[in-house]
Design a protein around this motif. Structure first.
Motif, PDB file in Angstrom:
ATOM      1  N   LYS A  54       0.822  -1.166   0.058  1.00  0.00           N
ATOM      2  CA  LYS A  54      -0.250   0.001  -0.063  1.00  0.00           C
ATOM      3  C   LYS A  54       0.756   1.346  -0.148  1.00  0.00           C
ATOM      4  O   LYS A  54       0.648   2.065  -0.742  1.00  0.00           O
ATOM      5  CB  LYS A  54      -0.993  -0.036   1.075  1.00  0.00           C
ATOM      6  CG  LYS A  54      -2.078   0.869   1.186  1.00  0.00           C
ATOM      7  CD  LYS A  54      -3.159   0.716   2.327  1.00  0.00           C
ATOM      8  CE  LYS A  54      -4.245   1.536   2.079  1.00  0.00           C
ATOM      9  NZ  LYS A  54      -5.402   1.377   3.059  1.00  0.00           N
ATOM     10  N   VAL A  55       1.772   1.090   0.887  1.00  0.00           N
ATOM     11  CA  VAL A  55       2.778   2.430   1.048  1.00  0.00           C
ATOM     12  C   VAL A  55       3.701   2.458  -0.481  1.00  0.00           C
ATOM     13  O   VAL A  55       3.913   3.768  -0.958  1.00  0.00           O
ATOM     14  CB  VAL A  55       3.653   2.414   2.188  1.00  0.00           C
ATOM     15  CG1 VAL A  55       4.617   3.525   2.263  1.00  0.00           C
ATOM     16  CG2 VAL A  55       2.674   2.554   3.406  1.00  0.00           C
ATOM     17  N   PHE A  56       3.904   1.542  -0.785  1.00  0.00           N
ATOM     18  CA  PHE A  56       4.976   1.343  -1.948  1.00  0.00           C
ATOM     19  C   PHE A  56       4.265   1.984  -3.314  1.00  0.00           C
ATOM     20  O   PHE A  56       4.667   2.642  -4.097  1.00  0.00           O
ATOM     21  CB  PHE A  56       5.289  -0.032  -2.269  1.00  0.00           C
ATOM     22  CG  PHE A  56       6.251  -0.103  -3.435  1.00  0.00           C
ATOM     23  CD1 PHE A  56       7.621  -0.055  -3.304  1.00  0.00           C
ATOM     24  CD2 PHE A  56       5.636  -0.419  -4.590  1.00  0.00           C
ATOM     25  CE1 PHE A  56       8.378   0.148  -4.667  1.00  0.00           C
ATOM     26  CE2 PHE A  56       6.503  -0.365  -5.953  1.00  0.00           C
ATOM     27  CZ  PHE A  56       7.884  -0.099  -5.833  1.00  0.00           C
ATOM     28  N   LEU A  77      13.669   8.822  -8.667  1.00  0.00           N
ATOM     29  CA  LEU A  77      15.040   8.963  -7.913  1.00  0.00           C
ATOM     30  C   LEU A  77      14.380   8.844  -6.426  1.00  0.00           C
ATOM     31  O   LEU A  77      14.848   8.168  -5.607  1.00  0.00           O
ATOM     32  CB  LEU A  77      15.476  10.175  -8.307  1.00  0.00           C
ATOM     33  CG  LEU A  77      16.370   9.996  -9.356  1.00  0.00           C
ATOM     34  CD1 LEU A  77      17.141  11.489  -9.694  1.00  0.00           C
ATOM     35  CD2 LEU A  77      17.616   8.959  -9.111  1.00  0.00           C
ATOM     36  N   GLU A  78      13.241   9.438  -6.081  1.00  0.00           N
ATOM     37  CA  GLU A  78      12.824   9.379  -4.794  1.00  0.00           C
ATOM     38  C   GLU A  78      12.207   8.067  -4.109  1.00  0.00           C
ATOM     39  O   GLU A  78      12.599   7.921  -3.307  1.00  0.00           O
ATOM     40  CB  GLU A  78      11.742  10.536  -4.526  1.00  0.00           C
ATOM     41  CG  GLU A  78      11.927  11.935  -4.673  1.00  0.00           C
ATOM     42  CD  GLU A  78      10.711  12.880  -4.678  1.00  0.00           C
ATOM     43  OE1 GLU A  78       9.713  12.596  -4.227  1.00  0.00           O
ATOM     44  OE2 GLU A  78      10.804  14.018  -5.180  1.00  0.00           O
ATOM     45  N   LEU A  79      11.497   7.376  -5.313  1.00  0.00           N
ATOM     46  CA  LEU A  79      11.217   6.026  -4.928  1.00  0.00           C
ATOM     47  C   LEU A  79      12.339   5.234  -4.759  1.00  0.00           C
ATOM     48  O   LEU A  79      12.295   4.298  -3.712  1.00  0.00           O
ATOM     49  CB  LEU A  79      10.554   5.671  -6.224  1.00  0.00           C
ATOM     50  CG  LEU A  79       9.861   4.255  -5.968  1.00  0.00           C
ATOM     51  CD1 LEU A  79       8.615   4.218  -5.084  1.00  0.00           C
ATOM     52  CD2 LEU A  79       9.392   3.628  -7.216  1.00  0.00           C
ATOM     53  N   GLU A  80      13.622   5.270  -5.442  1.00  0.00           N
ATOM     54  CA  GLU A  80      14.732   4.587  -5.397  1.00  0.00           C
ATOM     55  C   GLU A  80      15.334   4.860  -3.999  1.00  0.00           C
ATOM     56  O   GLU A  80      15.848   4.228  -3.218  1.00  0.00           O
ATOM     57  CB  GLU A  80      15.601   4.814  -6.443  1.00  0.00           C
ATOM     58  CG  GLU A  80      16.845   3.959  -6.582  1.00  0.00           C
ATOM     59  CD  GLU A  80      17.794   4.209  -7.780  1.00  0.00           C
ATOM     60  OE1 GLU A  80      18.603   3.283  -7.735  1.00  0.00           O
ATOM     61  OE2 GLU A  80      17.764   5.189  -8.433  1.00  0.00           O
ATOM     62  N   GLU A  81      15.480   6.087  -3.655  1.00  0.00           N
ATOM     63  CA  GLU A  81      16.136   6.579  -2.247  1.00  0.00           C
ATOM     64  C   GLU A  81      15.289   5.945  -1.133  1.00  0.00           C
ATOM     65  O   GLU A  81      15.951   5.418  -0.195  1.00  0.00           O
ATOM     66  CB  GLU A  81      16.137   8.063  -1.929  1.00  0.00           C
ATOM     67  CG  GLU A  81      16.916   8.670  -2.956  1.00  0.00           C
ATOM     68  CD  GLU A  81      16.983  10.240  -2.943  1.00  0.00           C
ATOM     69  OE1 GLU A  81      16.225  10.587  -1.997  1.00  0.00           O
ATOM     70  OE2 GLU A  81      17.415  11.137  -3.794  1.00  0.00           O
ATOM     71  N   LYS A  82      13.877   5.780  -1.301  1.00  0.00           N
ATOM     72  CA  LYS A  82      13.056   5.233  -0.270  1.00  0.00           C
ATOM     73  C   LYS A  82      13.245   3.701  -0.439  1.00  0.00           C
ATOM     74  O   LYS A  82      13.231   3.022   0.972  1.00  0.00           O
ATOM     75  CB  LYS A  82      11.753   5.860   0.011  1.00  0.00           C
ATOM     76  CG  LYS A  82      10.883   5.162   1.002  1.00  0.00           C
ATOM     77  CD  LYS A  82       9.456   6.051   0.937  1.00  0.00           C
ATOM     78  CE  LYS A  82       8.792   5.549   2.119  1.00  0.00           C
ATOM     79  NZ  LYS A  82       7.371   6.194   2.093  1.00  0.00           N
TER      80      LYS A  82
END
Length: 185
Positions: A54-56, A77-82
């Motif tokens: 859900k969060v992903f 990029l933000e997704l990759e950082e998290k």
């Protein structure tokens, strides 16, 4: 398709089947090819723990719903950082397929909504499977073909409604593709 009087293919939305893009480009070298974003999302979720899905998904949505390709790249990029350390396979998949997944950013919203997914085709296939799966064996290939033709006729009766916003989309396609876009609608 060429044998069935298709003269040109402007945009094709495909699944991840290997060789499909190459086959399209062999016959229609000027076609734009977009990989189905919905299928990419489904494939991604196979590798994300159910407790994180859900969060992903909330973090992934800005990637494919971005206003343009640059914004999508920044959001990736933000997704990759998290999530990159926890789900590197998923992030790598989005990175390695990004050219195939971002074709729709070249078009206005009305066209994007039509080309980012193969759900319409999947729906048709689902209805054909529903008709054929309970039949067991067929006496011949022709009997299967007849059943599929009859089912297609029944399914096609529901296709009487024009696509939402088609007039606007058609005019935008005419502007983008010029003479390649037929006005004989």
């Amino acid at each position: 398709m060429r044998q069935r009087v298709v003269q040109d293919l402007l945009i094709a939305c495909i699944d991840g089947l290997k060789g499909f893009e190459e086959a399209i480009r062999t016959i229609f070298p000027n076609a734009e090819v977009q990989t189905c974003v919905v299928l990419q999302i489904r494939n991604s979720l196979k590798y994300v723990a159910s407790k994180d899905q859900k969060v992903f998904m909330a973090d992934l949505k800005p990637v494919y719903q971005a206003m343009n390709k640059d914004q999508a790249e920044a959001n990736l990029l933000e997704l990759e950082e998290k999530w990159g350390k926890k789900y590197p396979v998923v992030i790598d998949s989005w990175r390695s397929n990004r050219d195939k997944l971002t074709t729709y950013f070249r078009y206005p919203d009305a066209i994007r909504k039509m080309i980012y997914t193969t759900n319409t085709i999947e729906g048709y296939h689902r209805q054909i499977r529903k008709v054929t799966k309970n039949k067991g064996a067929f006496t011949s290939d022709m009997s299967l073909l007849k059943l599929i033709c009859l089912a297609t006729e029944r399914i096609a009766r529901k296709w009487t409604m024009p696509l939402h916003g088609w007039a606007v989309s058609a005019s935008q396609l005419k502007i983008i593709f010029g003479e390649r876009m037929s006005t004989d609608l």
